[in-house]
Design a protein around this motif. Sequence first.
Motif, PDB file in Angstrom:
ATOM      1  N   THR A   1       0.888  -1.180  -0.009  1.00 16.83           N
ATOM      2  CA  THR A   1       0.087  -0.126  -0.086  1.00 16.83           C
ATOM      3  C   THR A   1       0.775   1.185   0.013  1.00 16.83           C
ATOM      4  O   THR A   1       1.909   1.217   0.780  1.00 16.83           O
ATOM      5  CB  THR A   1      -0.857  -0.015   1.185  1.00 16.83           C
ATOM      6  N   THR A   2       0.640   2.278  -0.810  1.00 18.60           N
ATOM      7  CA  THR A   2       1.579   3.330  -0.947  1.00 18.60           C
ATOM      8  C   THR A   2       0.636   4.508  -1.057  1.00 18.60           C
ATOM      9  O   THR A   2      -0.230   4.889  -1.757  1.00 18.60           O
ATOM     10  CB  THR A   2       2.243   2.985  -2.508  1.00 18.60           C
ATOM     11  N   VAL A   3       1.229   5.513   0.044  1.00 21.50           N
ATOM     12  CA  VAL A   3       0.332   6.894  -0.131  1.00 21.50           C
ATOM     13  C   VAL A   3       1.528   7.707  -0.842  1.00 21.50           C
ATOM     14  O   VAL A   3       2.540   7.760  -0.672  1.00 21.50           O
ATOM     15  CB  VAL A   3       0.566   7.339   1.473  1.00 21.50           C
ATOM     16  N   ASN A   4       0.755   8.590  -1.636  1.00 24.33           N
ATOM     17  CA  ASN A   4       1.450   9.588  -2.410  1.00 24.33           C
ATOM     18  C   ASN A   4       0.755  10.813  -2.673  1.00 24.33           C
ATOM     19  O   ASN A   4      -0.323  11.220  -1.995  1.00 24.33           O
ATOM     20  CB  ASN A   4       1.810   8.913  -3.738  1.00 24.33           C
ATOM     21  N   ASN A   5       1.038  11.887  -3.440  1.00 21.98           N
ATOM     22  CA  ASN A   5       0.521  13.039  -3.557  1.00 21.98           C
ATOM     23  C   ASN A   5       0.018  13.609  -2.357  1.00 21.98           C
ATOM     24  O   ASN A   5      -0.930  14.031  -2.172  1.00 21.98           O
ATOM     25  CB  ASN A   5      -0.800  12.813  -4.281  1.00 21.98           C
ATOM     26  N   PHE A   6       1.014  14.110  -1.615  1.00 19.51           N
ATOM     27  CA  PHE A   6       0.764  14.654  -0.256  1.00 19.51           C
ATOM     28  C   PHE A   6       0.608  16.072  -0.389  1.00 19.51           C
ATOM     29  O   PHE A   6      -0.003  16.641   0.756  1.00 19.51           O
ATOM     30  CB  PHE A   6       2.252  14.221   0.588  1.00 19.51           C
ATOM     31  N   ARG A   7       0.779  16.909  -1.361  1.00 22.07           N
ATOM     32  CA  ARG A   7       0.729  18.211  -1.082  1.00 22.07           C
ATOM     33  C   ARG A   7      -0.472  18.804  -1.740  1.00 22.07           C
ATOM     34  O   ARG A   7      -0.855  19.945  -1.218  1.00 22.07           O
ATOM     35  CB  ARG A   7       2.034  19.018  -2.067  1.00 22.07           C
ATOM     36  N   VAL A   8      -1.449  17.916  -2.375  1.00 24.28           N
ATOM     37  CA  VAL A   8      -2.612  18.607  -3.000  1.00 24.28           C
ATOM     38  C   VAL A   8      -3.655  18.890  -2.302  1.00 24.28           C
ATOM     39  O   VAL A   8      -4.417  20.088  -2.538  1.00 24.28           O
ATOM     40  CB  VAL A   8      -2.974  17.768  -4.348  1.00 24.28           C
ATOM     41  N   ALA A   9      -3.818  18.132  -1.252  1.00 22.31           N
ATOM     42  CA  ALA A   9      -5.059  18.491  -0.406  1.00 22.31           C
ATOM     43  C   ALA A   9      -4.621  19.830   0.479  1.00 22.31           C
ATOM     44  O   ALA A   9      -5.706  20.599   0.666  1.00 22.31           O
ATOM     45  CB  ALA A   9      -5.200  17.426   0.805  1.00 22.31           C
ATOM     46  N   ASP A  10      -3.429  20.167   0.919  1.00 24.53           N
ATOM     47  CA  ASP A  10      -3.018  21.359   1.697  1.00 24.53           C
ATOM     48  C   ASP A  10      -3.397  22.692   0.651  1.00 24.53           C
ATOM     49  O   ASP A  10      -3.911  23.614   0.923  1.00 24.53           O
ATOM     50  CB  ASP A  10      -1.829  21.248   2.025  1.00 24.53           C
ATOM     51  N   ILE A  11      -3.030  22.332  -0.583  1.00 25.03           N
ATOM     52  CA  ILE A  11      -3.035  23.395  -1.616  1.00 25.03           C
ATOM     53  C   ILE A  11      -4.543  23.591  -1.886  1.00 25.03           C
ATOM     54  O   ILE A  11      -5.023  24.937  -1.755  1.00 25.03           O
ATOM     55  CB  ILE A  11      -2.417  22.951  -2.876  1.00 25.03           C
ATOM     56  N   ALA A  12      -5.163  22.444  -2.068  1.00 25.70           N
ATOM     57  CA  ALA A  12      -6.789  22.908  -2.217  1.00 25.70           C
ATOM     58  C   ALA A  12      -7.361  23.702  -0.980  1.00 25.70           C
ATOM     59  O   ALA A  12      -8.300  24.390  -1.328  1.00 25.70           O
ATOM     60  CB  ALA A  12      -7.514  21.557  -2.540  1.00 25.70           C
ATOM     61  N   ALA A  13      -6.876  23.562   0.343  1.00 31.89           N
ATOM     62  CA  ALA A  13      -7.562  24.284   1.267  1.00 31.89           C
ATOM     63  C   ALA A  13      -6.738  25.408   1.521  1.00 31.89           C
ATOM     64  O   ALA A  13      -6.814  26.282   2.347  1.00 31.89           O
ATOM     65  CB  ALA A  13      -7.066  23.486   2.753  1.00 31.89           C
TER      66      ALA A  13
END
Length: 392
Positions: free
Chosen positions: A137-149
Amino acid sequence: MTRVIGLISGTSVDGIDAALVDISGTGFDLQVEFVAGATYPYQDDLRKRILAVCAGQAISMAELAELDDAIAIAFAQAAQNIQVDHQPATLIGSHGQTVYHRPAGVGDRENTSPRHRLGYTLQLGRGAVIAQLTGITTVNNFRVADIAAGGQGAPLVSPVDAALFSHPQEARCIQNIGGIGNITYLPPRQDSQPDHWLEKIRGWDTGPGNSLLDLAVQYLTNGTKTYDENGSWAASGTPCHALVEHWLEQEYFHLPPPKSTGRELFGVDYLQECIKDSEPYQLNSADLLATLTELTAVSIVHNYRSFLPKLPERVFLCGGGSRNLYLKNRLQQLLEPVPVLTTDEVGLSADFKEAIAFAVLAYWRQLGFPSNLPTVTGASKRVLLGEINFSQ
Ligand SMILES: Nc1ncnc2c1ncn2[C@@H]1O[C@H](COP(=O)(O)OP(=O)(O)OP(=O)(O)O)[C@@H](O)[C@H]1O
Ligand SMILES: CC(=O)N[C@H]1[C@@H]2OC[C@@H](O2)[C@@H](O)[C@@H]1O[C@H](C)C(=O)O
């Protein structure tokens, strides 16, 4: 206890840092044990393609797809390699490779609201591919949710620094010197209620770390060298303080946090401007390098003196720039009497701290713990960071 792999290739694009760690605990009360770390250099051709895109070269969608595949495969290979001779991991946190970063609120000088525009950021190396290739299981794309907020999407390591380096009585700064420099300011933890303490944590990108130094070394050696080992070339020169003063007028250094930056600003074009500015001073190669190194040191300290609530009791360096002894000494002199150490001196690898941080961020994502710090990134609220890709 969860065994997690953290993966990142940073703005220096020197290779993939992989860290294998055992993590237990919840929220900011974590135990993180470092099991293994290694850097897997990119193949020459892949590195060149990444650097070209970072420098703004246009590519077709087909080339973008190929680049994304190649990066994901290299990251998956790094995850496989770091597990050799160890118990396997059950989770991967993969930052990927940043190829473009447009910070929030920058770019439209006409608009009076400083944060009116969302940021945009792109990290290549699809998590779904890494999950399929590794079976993890791999978590990625960490930055986009903060940017969307509404946030900068960076720095994201500050909450991890808070979990790993805070001290009950001491205010500390953790200073990363990668391609770009970033700071985390940690007030003493005992002073306040947990929520109040969190609100007092600060973090932002201070400006260039090694990016200009690496580019200058490549320029001065016609590409035969990629960095100034231990800072010894710069140490043999004399910085031109008039130029540093002039370069320090650059708007970014005076912009109050939250702020983030990248090679889009402190990249090839910026170095060319610096070289042009230096011509009247007739600097030799060592002097030019010493002057650029001085800019990195002075800009970091300028950020501290301008934007921190107070100077910390101690500074801990991490990232490849912590090995540049000339830069480290200059920081020490400029921050006197504040001691400048490295994170190794408090038991956490300065080389692998960012990779460890993305392992922790993945662990937090799996626990459902919102891990951005709005006081750092400028986001309107705390959100879950990262997208989970299951392997089946
Ligand atoms: N022995 C050394 N002496 C001087 N500089 C060094 C040494 N080792 C590494 N560096 C510098 O550190 C850089 C790599 O640092 P690091 O891996 O922390 O950057 P990064 O993670 O790619 O960047 P960022 O943190 O901005 O994403 C190299 O490009 C080089 O400039
Ligand atoms: C967009 C992007 O990749 N930014 C990096 C870069 O490298 C250093 C600095 O700029 C930092 O703030 C950020 O990475 C670290 C890992 C972070 O988010 O904390």
